[in-house]
Design a protein around this motif. Structure first.
Motif, PDB file in Angstrom:
ATOM      1  N   ALA A 130       5.435  -0.489  -7.612  1.00 10.81           N
ATOM      2  CA  ALA A 130       5.029  -0.748  -5.554  1.00 10.81           C
ATOM      3  C   ALA A 130       4.698   0.793  -5.606  1.00 10.81           C
ATOM      4  CB  ALA A 130       6.553  -0.846  -4.660  1.00 10.81           C
ATOM      5  N   THR A 131       5.777   1.572  -6.111  1.00 15.88           N
ATOM      6  CA  THR A 131       5.126   3.160  -5.686  1.00 15.88           C
ATOM      7  C   THR A 131       4.038   3.745  -6.225  1.00 15.88           C
ATOM      8  OG1 THR A 131       7.693   3.428  -5.703  1.00 15.88           O
ATOM      9  CG2 THR A 131       6.413   5.205  -6.154  1.00 15.88           C
ATOM     10  N   ALA A 132       3.825   3.276  -7.826  1.00 15.88           N
ATOM     11  CA  ALA A 132       2.516   3.867  -8.409  1.00 15.88           C
ATOM     12  C   ALA A 132       1.150   2.793  -6.981  1.00 15.88           C
ATOM     13  CB  ALA A 132       2.827   2.751 -10.168  1.00 15.88           C
ATOM     14  N   THR A 133       1.745   1.786  -7.143  1.00 13.26           N
ATOM     15  CA  THR A 133       0.565   1.397  -6.193  1.00 13.26           C
ATOM     16  C   THR A 133       0.444   1.804  -5.328  1.00 13.26           C
ATOM     17  OG1 THR A 133       1.639  -0.617  -7.586  1.00 13.26           O
ATOM     18  CG2 THR A 133      -0.195  -1.572  -5.467  1.00 13.26           C
ATOM     19  N   ALA A 134       0.908   2.477  -4.613  1.00 10.95           N
ATOM     20  CA  ALA A 134       1.285   3.079  -3.300  1.00 10.95           C
ATOM     21  C   ALA A 134       0.041   3.932  -3.873  1.00 10.95           C
ATOM     22  CB  ALA A 134       2.264   2.929  -2.556  1.00 10.95           C
ATOM     23  N   LEU A 135       0.415   4.643  -4.293  1.00 13.12           N
ATOM     24  CA  LEU A 135      -0.141   5.944  -4.152  1.00 13.12           C
ATOM     25  C   LEU A 135      -1.660   5.688  -4.786  1.00 13.12           C
ATOM     26  CD1 LEU A 135       2.537   8.219  -5.919  1.00 13.12           C
ATOM     27  CD2 LEU A 135       1.669   7.597  -3.846  1.00 13.12           C
TER      28      LEU A 135
ATOM     29  N   ARG B 152      -3.641   5.024  -2.205  1.00 10.58           N
ATOM     30  CA  ARG B 152      -4.081   6.962  -1.524  1.00 10.58           C
ATOM     31  C   ARG B 152      -4.981   7.099  -1.826  1.00 10.58           C
ATOM     32  NH1 ARG B 152       1.852   8.644   0.870  1.00 10.58           N
ATOM     33  NH2 ARG B 152       2.465   6.345   1.994  1.00 10.58           N
ATOM     34  N   ALA B 153      -4.521   6.860  -3.169  1.00 10.54           N
ATOM     35  CA  ALA B 153      -6.007   8.167  -3.903  1.00 10.54           C
ATOM     36  C   ALA B 153      -7.054   7.092  -3.966  1.00 10.54           C
ATOM     37  CB  ALA B 153      -5.114   7.674  -5.389  1.00 10.54           C
ATOM     38  N   ALA B 154      -7.525   5.789  -4.129  1.00  6.10           N
ATOM     39  CA  ALA B 154      -8.682   5.261  -3.848  1.00  6.10           C
ATOM     40  C   ALA B 154      -8.833   5.558  -2.027  1.00  6.10           C
ATOM     41  CB  ALA B 154      -8.550   2.863  -4.013  1.00  6.10           C
ATOM     42  N   GLY B 155      -8.323   6.020  -1.371  1.00  5.92           N
ATOM     43  CA  GLY B 155      -8.369   6.283   0.047  1.00  5.92           C
ATOM     44  C   GLY B 155      -8.246   5.284   0.815  1.00  5.92           C
ATOM     45  N   ILE B 156      -7.180   4.250   1.155  1.00  5.65           N
ATOM     46  CA  ILE B 156      -7.082   3.216   1.007  1.00  5.65           C
ATOM     47  C   ILE B 156      -5.450   3.455   1.552  1.00  5.65           C
ATOM     48  CG2 ILE B 156      -6.108   0.442   1.597  1.00  5.65           C
ATOM     49  CD1 ILE B 156      -7.948   0.713  -1.476  1.00  5.65           C
ATOM     50  N   PRO B 157      -5.541   3.511   3.172  1.00  2.13           N
ATOM     51  CA  PRO B 157      -3.849   4.002   3.299  1.00  2.13           C
ATOM     52  C   PRO B 157      -2.917   2.805   2.631  1.00  2.13           C
ATOM     53  CG  PRO B 157      -5.284   3.902   5.213  1.00  2.13           C
ATOM     54  CD  PRO B 157      -6.199   3.559   4.097  1.00  2.13           C
ATOM     55  N   ALA B 158      -1.580   3.631   2.204  1.00  2.21           N
ATOM     56  CA  ALA B 158      -1.026   2.769   2.050  1.00  2.21           C
ATOM     57  C   ALA B 158       0.735   2.754   1.926  1.00  2.21           C
ATOM     58  CB  ALA B 158      -0.941   2.822   0.104  1.00  2.21           C
ATOM     59  N   ARG B 159       1.412   1.852   1.892  1.00  3.89           N
ATOM     60  CA  ARG B 159       2.990   2.149   2.136  1.00  3.89           C
ATOM     61  C   ARG B 159       3.555   1.641   1.350  1.00  3.89           C
ATOM     62  NH1 ARG B 159       2.214   1.107   9.172  1.00  3.89           N
ATOM     63  NH2 ARG B 159       1.409   3.179   9.700  1.00  3.89           N
ATOM     64  N   TYR B 160       5.096   1.878   1.606  1.00  4.84           N
ATOM     65  CA  TYR B 160       6.097   0.762   0.276  1.00  4.84           C
ATOM     66  C   TYR B 160       7.181   0.390   1.586  1.00  4.84           C
ATOM     67  CZ  TYR B 160       9.409   1.573  -2.668  1.00  4.84           C
ATOM     68  OH  TYR B 160      10.530   0.767  -3.515  1.00  4.84           O
TER      69      TYR B 160
ATOM     70  N   ALA C 184      10.375  -4.575  -4.494  1.00  2.00           N
ATOM     71  CA  ALA C 184       9.553  -2.963  -2.992  1.00  2.00           C
ATOM     72  C   ALA C 184       7.941  -3.738  -3.691  1.00  2.00           C
ATOM     73  CB  ALA C 184       9.923  -2.057  -3.765  1.00  2.00           C
ATOM     74  N   TRP C 185       7.169  -3.758  -2.622  1.00  2.00           N
ATOM     75  CA  TRP C 185       5.842  -4.009  -2.765  1.00  2.00           C
ATOM     76  C   TRP C 185       4.984  -3.260  -2.174  1.00  2.00           C
ATOM     77  CZ3 TRP C 185       9.206  -6.585  -0.129  1.00  2.00           C
ATOM     78  CH2 TRP C 185       9.416  -7.092   1.100  1.00  2.00           C
ATOM     79  N   ALA C 186       3.966  -3.115  -2.550  1.00  2.00           N
ATOM     80  CA  ALA C 186       3.103  -1.577  -1.455  1.00  2.00           C
ATOM     81  C   ALA C 186       2.129  -2.550  -0.285  1.00  2.00           C
ATOM     82  CB  ALA C 186       2.318  -1.124  -2.394  1.00  2.00           C
ATOM     83  N   LEU C 187       2.037  -2.199   0.786  1.00  2.00           N
ATOM     84  CA  LEU C 187       0.928  -2.436   2.229  1.00  2.00           C
ATOM     85  C   LEU C 187      -0.417  -1.684   1.630  1.00  2.00           C
ATOM     86  CD1 LEU C 187       4.174  -2.754   4.529  1.00  2.00           C
ATOM     87  CD2 LEU C 187       2.437  -4.158   3.567  1.00  2.00           C
ATOM     88  N   ALA C 188      -0.689  -2.200   1.901  1.00  2.00           N
ATOM     89  CA  ALA C 188      -2.273  -1.704   1.882  1.00  2.00           C
ATOM     90  C   ALA C 188      -3.412  -1.842   3.207  1.00  2.00           C
ATOM     91  CB  ALA C 188      -3.671  -1.902   0.578  1.00  2.00           C
ATOM     92  N   TYR C 189      -3.985  -1.111   4.403  1.00  2.00           N
ATOM     93  CA  TYR C 189      -4.052  -0.913   5.304  1.00  2.00           C
ATOM     94  C   TYR C 189      -5.988  -1.537   4.502  1.00  2.00           C
ATOM     95  CZ  TYR C 189      -5.798  -1.187  10.004  1.00  2.00           C
ATOM     96  OH  TYR C 189      -5.761  -0.863  11.464  1.00  2.00           O
TER      97      TYR C 189
ATOM     98  N   VAL D  58      -0.516  -7.395   2.051  1.00  2.00           N
ATOM     99  CA  VAL D  58       0.807  -6.821   1.174  1.00  2.00           C
ATOM    100  C   VAL D  58       0.128  -6.886  -0.341  1.00  2.00           C
ATOM    101  CG1 VAL D  58       2.472  -8.379  -0.383  1.00  2.00           C
ATOM    102  CG2 VAL D  58       2.087  -8.367   2.336  1.00  2.00           C
ATOM    103  N   VAL D  59       0.089  -5.966  -1.314  1.00  2.00           N
ATOM    104  CA  VAL D  59      -0.377  -5.876  -3.122  1.00  2.00           C
ATOM    105  C   VAL D  59       0.614  -5.762  -3.449  1.00  2.00           C
ATOM    106  CG1 VAL D  59      -1.751  -4.297  -3.927  1.00  2.00           C
ATOM    107  CG2 VAL D  59      -2.330  -4.399  -1.957  1.00  2.00           C
ATOM    108  N   ASP D  60       1.535  -7.150  -4.087  1.00  2.24           N
ATOM    109  CA  ASP D  60       2.609  -6.832  -4.852  1.00  2.24           C
ATOM    110  C   ASP D  60       1.873  -7.234  -6.270  1.00  2.24           C
ATOM    111  OD1 ASP D  60       5.240  -9.267  -5.077  1.00  2.24           O
ATOM    112  OD2 ASP D  60       4.462  -7.244  -6.100  1.00  2.24           O
ATOM    113  N   THR D  61       1.882  -5.676  -7.141  1.00  2.00           N
ATOM    114  CA  THR D  61       1.991  -5.752  -8.591  1.00  2.00           C
ATOM    115  C   THR D  61       2.442  -5.779  -9.667  1.00  2.00           C
ATOM    116  OG1 THR D  61       1.820  -3.381  -8.284  1.00  2.00           O
ATOM    117  CG2 THR D  61       0.504  -4.187  -8.012  1.00  2.00           C
ATOM    118  N   THR D  62       3.669  -6.588  -8.957  1.00  3.64           N
ATOM    119  CA  THR D  62       4.653  -6.386 -10.061  1.00  3.64           C
ATOM    120  C   THR D  62       4.427  -7.525 -10.305  1.00  3.64           C
ATOM    121  OG1 THR D  62       6.302  -5.471  -8.208  1.00  3.64           O
ATOM    122  CG2 THR D  62       7.262  -6.654 -10.470  1.00  3.64           C
TER     123      THR D  62
END
Lengths: 468, 673, 310
Positions: B453-458, B461-469, B494-499, B506-510
């Motif tokens: 989740a952390t890696a996904t969120a980061l 963000r690096a891709a310019g998409i707002p992301a939360r954890y 734990a998962w990431a949220l992308a706007y 929800v962006v769940d990459t696990t």
């Protein structure tokens, strides 16, 4: 000095605490020893060791041993609870026992259940009273030299010794053979009493091991009885004190009742001057002439056996040996016609007579078995008792446990009265050498010091010195 | 009556005076040698000990010599302990314990080859030595050291380095061998055998249990530590450190119960808290202020958002530790109802705090998963912390995220994780040390959900998409027992949220199999715990039922154990048992005159039927005692003739003799064995 | 009448008076018929006097009772010659010993001199006074009693003298039902007064002679001797049983066989009376006594160790 008192006060705090724990430790060890068979105790030991080493299951495989032994023991204990059979145990105790003499008694075990029973063991229990703090503090350890420093300080062996003495004997469990349903068998149990007094039997327990042979299932039945243990006796020579046989007014019947009648031997013709009350009226009626009864005068010997019960600085074992000496003398051969009066101070002044149809040695030994040191009264009470009976006695045998000034004074006074006496002092070996005969200096053959541990020898010496 | 003598005082009583059967010691020693890799020595020692059964010579070893040997062994023991302790510290203790059979070998050898065959206890304990205990009434305790030595060998063997199932098998075999001679005579193989097998089975289960117990205890300790140290300190979940979810994974406790009206096709994610600032391994939220929500009229319905899109409903049950606590709710929760709470607070990130009372709480959440009502993204939702910038940038470049549209970028990130990364279980029993995120991303490429989740969120963000954890629970396990879905502690996720597209997704990459993997590593006795948990849940439900009516039928389940106890007691009452025949012994024979009387055949037959005459009992008294029932033909007349034959100096004439013989024959006919 | 019938008549008659003591009555009559004497050691009030009286009345014999006191003289028992002035000669006044059945109550209260006077008369069946020998009437049977509780003022019979008694046993207390029956019986009058003779003295004398006709096999004789000899070497015994003991055992067993209507002795008869006949003849060591070994223990052990003829 200050260290000593500090050590003592420290001990005063630690000891009562230790005492309570002794009770727990003792009860636990007894429970384990009775409930577990020897194999069971080994398994228990192995279980504890495996538990300690197997705490970390990743490190060693000892936990497997623990699991296996634990399940063995649990199964044993659980199957032991299925002991539902009933028994009746009847004890046939003898009249007496003697200290340090092995005795056997019979026990009848009856199987009240419908099934035959095998592999049974019988455990007889004696009532055991755990010692109180005062007793524990005052007790001396007889085998003190054997113990190491730690044991002496903590005092557990001493405590165990006290418990053993209070109980009176140790009865080993015995194996019973196969019992058919409703059948009764007889078994013989042996025990060796270690102290005089009463042995109190409390329960009889039938034990049966579980199929693994590790844990005993119990069936306990109340079986309260008591057995009197007589004091240890040595072989004493017959005591003969110099002196005359005193005329005892009263004849034979003095020994059997209070009264005035005398021994009637024969009839003879009336002679002028005979007292009227001596006339035998029945013969007078038949023959028409006064006939008079003849009496025989009675002379016999009466000794006083005086036991000193004032245990002040002396040791308990000195007192026990004194009682044994008294018992030995009571059992020693005597001429048929003599009486022996046992005198001592207990809670009251006591006097017991034996001999010549007066109850015999049994009763005197019973009394001696139960005599306790007197702590309430002082020596003067004994002095009074002896002087009261000094007139009737032909002689005295004194058994003293101390040879202090008061007792020496007392003996001196008795000697002044002119009575033949024999003085026996029972003392520890290290005190024995330094005893000064004192007032008995002139008659050393009537003064004998008996050393604890060499009493039999000492009594034997009495035999050799001719007392005439 | 029979009489059995116990001699009043024997020298040897008590303790281990049973001698080990032949070859048992050898087996024990060989076992020890095998387990500790001392085969050569063990074979030698075994040979020396067991040879005593064939060799006839014995040494006369006096008490003093025994004492000396024992002292020598003890001194050797002490020296070795000191040496090993100094060189190897604690491990030295284990080495010593492995060598115990060596140390005690000498004294056991001495005992086995001595004339007496046993050792006095005073040889082993110095305190018993001085002036032997010959005080009246004391028995001299003697021991046979073979069985204790055997146990020592087994213990030492367990400290060996082999770890295989053969140890337990060998242990069982040796125990059976050792226990067979010890069993009391009354029990034959028929009872002893099955019991022993039962003991082995229980022991096996026990040792498995002990291993699992250790892991479970370790896990529990860690989980409780986590609870105590982390959870309570942060009731509002202001921060979450990487690894805290990982710790939760060690526990199987059921945390949530979710009653969904329809079957869940995909796992339902219930969210507890959301974070948007990541630094030094800790996620935190920016201004997570909580505000109160006013309830609707009636006090049991709280509305968070009044949109009118189609909704789903679930009922969630969970436990509150204190009066207030955060509760998980699905994404896009509109309304919380069916709960008599004092108050409900929410924060802009969608977290809910329930103010009610400690204990079981149940609430219904009405939600629309598609739309989420979290606060709009802020610049903080785009920050990638400095520590990870390099690695994130590297991966982002590789994936070509900058040129992609948000949706495509999210897909690319999902594919990236799906193809290159694996899920790794948190190892039970080991403290999950934190692996740096960089290591996860670049090297190991395996971790658990927090890392994903952390890696996904980061990366988002690096891709310019707002992301939360976001952290919470994943609902996927259906419990047949409870008829609802349950979430255990290890279902914490734990998962990431992308706007994307004006709403939070929800962006769940696990990797999806994570729950299955976790489940597989659950212990086998989890079912019992579940039962217990369900029981306490029903009880709590009944207790706390304020809105819903408690189900009275749930109490009936409490009566089940009572019935079980009753049934057991009834079963234990007396049963009629059949009597068994006794062992037989030969009747006593000392005939003089009339030695050939046929009556003795009758006595023999009675013996075979199990009736034995006791010593000192006459025939007549014996017959009277055994109380034969009416079905046996009368023995009285036969006995009279027999007595006549034996004890009458005049004897009996031929006619009477014949009568007696024929009566005996008839009797024997009727009384077959 | 046959032996068995006589016995049953006597014991039935006595049984009317003494309730619940069938075994004791059987032993008593066995000793009587076999020519021995009996010592009853019992607490007061169990019916010893009544028993002796009932026996005397059943066989129509003379009965005397001597209460032993410390001042009792031998002449009080045997009799005394008194000089008659008118004839200038001595007249013999026979003492209570000249009777058929003599109850010597509390024999342990008299002095040893008086005791030995009676014991001499018992063993000799004659009394010698002033040089003249006066035989005692036949049958002559002594039932002596000792109170085992009271010690004060007693001269317990020395074990060496106990040998003269064929049997020693005690009556003891009876079962509750029998005690109730005793109360019912004696509510109005003591049944002893209403008891009548059921056999004559001649029958009894005949019966005594018939005892000798009862056959006993050599094996049983050996058995008896084995028991006696074993008691001599038993632990704790200073003096075992004497040949008088084996004789008494044999004769009593014969009497029992006679009562059972048999013509020969069986081992059961011997075992029935071994303990009453032999136990009191053993002189125990003082130490043994105080260590709890009793004579009865020794006998029981002996019976276990010597194999019973089967």
């Amino acid at each position: 000095m200050r260290d000593d008192s500090r050590a003592r006060s420290a001990r005063a705090i630690i000891r009562p605490f230790l005492l309570r724990n002794f009770g727990l430790v003792y009860r636990l060890s007894q429970w384990i020893r009775r409930r577990f068979t020897p194999a069971g105790m080994l398994v228990l030991g192995g279980l504890v060791a495996a538990g300690v080493f197997g705490i970390d299951t990743r490190r060693t495989l000892a936990f497997q041993i623990f699991a296996l032994l634990f399940s063995l023991l649990v199964l044993s204990i659980v199957t032991a609870m299925t002991f539902r059979s009933r028994f009746r145990v009847h004890r046939l105790l003898p009249e007496f026992g003697t200290v340090n003499q092995p005795l056997t008694y019979r026990v009848i075990v009856e199987n009240l259940s419908h099934r035959p029973q095998a592999s049974l063991r019988l455990l007889e229990e004696l009532r055991t009273r755990l010692p109180a703090y005062n007793e524990f503090k005052a007790a001396r350890d007889p085998s003190k030299e054997r113990r190491n420093w730690f044991d002496r300080y903590v005092g557990y062996p001493r405590w165990l010794e006290l418990v053993h003495r209070n109980r009176g004997a140790a009865i080993q469990p015995i194996d019973l053979d196969v019992l058919a349903p409703r059948e009764a068998i007889e078994a013989r149990i042996g025990l060796t009493p270690v102290r005089r007094g009463y042995l109190e039997f409390s329960r009889s327990v039938i034990a049966r091991p579980d199929p693994f042979g590790l844990f005993n299932a119990f069936y306990a039945t109340e079986n309260v009885q008591s057995l009197l243990v007589l004091p240890k006796r040595y072989s004493a020579p017959p005591i003969q004190l110099p002196g005359k046989r005193a005329y005892q007014h009263g004849g034979i019947s003095l020994t059997v009742s209070v009264g005035d009648s005398q021994e009637f031997t024969s009839l003879r013709d009336y002679r002028p001057g005979d007292p009227l009350r001596r006339i035998h009226w029945r013969s007078y009626a038949k023959l028409g002439q006064p006939i008079v009864k003849e009496y025989q005068d009675e002379f016999f010997v009466r000794y006083g056996l005086v036991l000193d019960t004032f245990l002040q600085e002396a040791h308990e074992e000195v007192f026990e040996e004194a009682v044994s000496v008294a018992a030995s003398i009571a059992c020693a051969g005597r001429s048929q016609d003599s009486l022996l009066d046992l005198m001592f101070i207990g809670t009251d002044a006591h006097l017991f007579s034996s001999g010549r149809g007066l109850g015999g040695t049994d009763h005197m030994l019973e009394v001696l078995a139960c005599v306790r040191p007197c702590r309430e009264k002082s020596f003067s009470a004994l002095r009074q008792l002896v002087f009261k009976h000094a007139t009737k006695a032909s002689g005295f045998i004194f058994i003293l446990i101390n040879w202090d000034w008061e007792r020496q004074e007392f003996i001196r006074q008795i000697r002044l009265a002119g009575l033949p006496i024999l003085v026996l002092i029972v003392a520890q070996s290290n005190d024995a050498e330094t005893l000064d005969p004192g007032p008995m200096r002139q008659v050393p053959e009537q003064f004998c010091v008996l050393e604890v541990g060499k009493i039999e020898e000492g009594l034997g010496h009495l035999q050799q010195s001719p007392i005439h | 009556m029979a009489i059995f003598n116990n001699p009043p005082f024997t020298e040897t009583m008590n303790t281990s005076v049973i001698k080990a059967p032949p070859m048992l010691l050898a087996a024990g020693l060989l076992f020890w040698g095998w387990q500790t890799d001392q085969i050569v020595f063990s074979v030698l020692m075994a040979a020396m000990l067991e040879a005593s059964h064939w060799l006839k010579f014995r040494w006369a070893i006096s008490d003093r010599e025994f004492n000396r040997i024992s002292d020598f062994s003890s001194i050797l023991f002490v020296i070795i302990i000191v040496y090993l302790f100094m060189t190897q510290s604690i491990d030295g203790i284990f080495t010593i314990l492995q060598w115990l059979p060596f140390i005690f070998f000498l004294i056991v050898l001495a005992q086995v080859y001595s004339h007496h065959g046993r050792i006095k206890l005073s040889a082993l304990f110095i305190s018993l030595r001085r002036k032997s205990a010959q005080a009246a009434g004391r028995t001299i305790t003697e021991v046979d050291l073979t069985y204790p030595y055997f146990v020592v060998c087994l213990l030492s063997a367990s400290l060996g380095s082999h770890r295989s199932l053969w140890f337990f098998a060998g242990l069982c075999f040796l125990s059976a061998w050792a226990l067979w001679p010890v069993r009391p005579g009354r029990y034959g193989l028929r009872i002893w055998g099955p019991m022993l097998v039962l003991a082995f089975g229980l022991g096996y289960i026990g040792q498995l249990g002990m291993q699992n117990l250790q892991s479970a205890v370790e896990g529990m300790v860690l989980a409780w530590m986590d609870e105590l140290l982390w959870r309570n300190r942060d009731p509002e979940r202001v921060t979450t450190a990487i690894g805290s979810i990982g710790r939760l994974k060690l526990s199987d406790r059921i945390r949530l119960r979710v009653d969904a009206p329809n079957k869940l096709t995909t796992p339902l994610l219930l969210r507890e808290a959301t974070y948007n600032i990541f630094n030094l391994g800790i996620w935190s939220a920016h201004e997570p202020a909580f505000t109160f929500i006013d309830p609707e009229v009636g006090g049991t319905i709280w509305t968070l958002n009044r949109a009118a899109t189609p909704t789903q409903r679930v009922t969630i049950s969970t436990y509150l530790k204190n009066e207030k606590g955060m509760v998980p709710v699905p994404h896009g929760t509109r309304q919380i109802s069916d709960i008599a709470a004092v108050g409900i607070e929410k924060n802009p990130y969608g977290a809910i705090i329930l103010d009610m009372r400690p204990g079981l709480v149940r609430y219904r959440a009405t939600f629309d998963a598609e739309s989420s009502y979290d606060a709009a993204p802020t610049p903080t939702d785009l920050i990638v912390p400095d520590q990870y910038r390099a690695e994130i940038a590297q991966v982002a470049t590789r994936l070509g995220l900058s040129g992609k549209a948000p949706k495509a970028a999210a897909e690319a990130i999902k594919d990236f994780f799906k193809q290159n990364f694996r899920y790794s279980l948190i190892q039970r029993g080991r403290y999950a040390g934190s692996t740096p995120l960089a290591d996860f991303l670049m090297n190991s490429r395996k971790g658990h959900c927090e890392y994903f989740a952390t890696a996904t969120a980061l990366l988002l963000r690096a891709a310019g998409i707002p992301a939360r954890y976001a952290i919470g629970y994943s609902i996927q396990e259906y419990s047949a027992l409870e008829w609802q879905y349950i979430a255990r502690a290890r279902h914490a996720h734990a998962w990431a949220l992308a706007y994307i597209g004006h709403h939070w997704e929800v962006v769940d990459t696990t990797p999806a199999i994570w729950a299955g993997l976790e489940d597989a590593s659950a212990p086998w006795w989890q079912a019992f715990f579940d039962l217990w948990s369900w029981g306490s849940y029903r009880l709590a439900d009944w207790r706390y039922s304020d809105v819903n009516n408690g189900d009275p039928t749930s109490l009936l389940w409490l009566l089940v154990p009572l019935f079980a106890i009753l049934a057991w007691r009834l079963y234990r009452s007396e049963r009629v048992s059949r009597s068994k025949d006794l062992a037989q012994t030969e009747p006593n024979r000392c005939p003089r005159r009339g030695e050939d009387s046929r009556f003795y055949l009758l006595v023999d037959r009675l013996g075979k039927l199990g009736f034995v005459r006791r010593q000192g009992e006459t025939l007549r008294a014996w017959i009277a005692r055994i109380k034969l029932d009416g079905s046996t033909p009368p023995i009285g007349p036969i006995l009279d003739l027999h007595y006549c034959y034996r004890f009458d100096p005049k004897g009996i004439d031929a006619r009477q003799r014949q009568a007696m013989n024929s009566m005996v024959e008839t009797w024997l006919e009727k009384m077959k064995v | 009448m046959q032996g068995q019938q006589i016995y049953q008549a006597i014991s039935g008659n006595i049984g009317k008076v003494i309730r619940g003591q069938t075994a004791a009555i059987r032993k008593l009559v066995a000793a009587f018929i076999s020519g021995g004497h009996v010592l009853l050691e019992d607490v007061p009030g169990t019916g010893k006097t009544t028993l002796a009286k009932a026996l005397a009345r059943s066989i129509d014999a003379k009965f005397h009772r001597i209460q032993f006191t410390p001042d009792l003289l031998p002449t009080d028992i045997l009799g005394v010659s008194i000089f008659d002035q008118r004839d200038q000669s001595f007249h013999f006044h026979p003492g209570p010993v000249f009777t058929n059945i003599l109850l010597a109550d509390e024999i342990n209260r008299a002095s040893p001199r008086t005791q030995s006077a009676l014991l001499e008369a018992m063993s000799e069946s004659q009394v010698s006074i002033d040089g003249t020998i006066r035989p005692l009437d036949e049958p002559f049977f002594v039932v002596a009693t000792q109170n085992p509780i009271e010690f004060h003022g007693t001269y317990p019979l020395p074990e060496a003298q106990m040998d003269r008694f064929a049997m020693r046993f005690s009556l003891g207390y009876v079962s509750p039902e029998d005690e109730v029956a005793i109360l019912s019986d004696q509510k109005i009058a003591h049944p002893i007064h209403s008891i009548m003779a059921c056999v004559s003295k001649h029958d009894v004398i005949d019966l005594r002679r018939k005892v000798a006709d009862i056959r006993i096999s050599d094996e049983l004789k050996h058995y008896i001797i084995q028991i006696i000899r074993a008691t001599r070497s038993a632990k704790g015994v200073r003096n075992g049983a004497s040949p008088r003991g084996s004789l008494a055992l044999m004769k009593t067993a014969q009497a029992l066989a006679l009562f059972d209507g048999m013509e020969f002795v069986t081992p059961d008869h011997v075992l029935e009376v071994v303990i009453p006949v032999i136990t009191h003849r053993l002189v125990m060591d003082l130490e043994a006594r105080f260590s709890g070994i009793t004579a009865e223990d020794v006998i029981r052990d002996t019976l276990k160790s010597v194999p019973v003829p089967t």
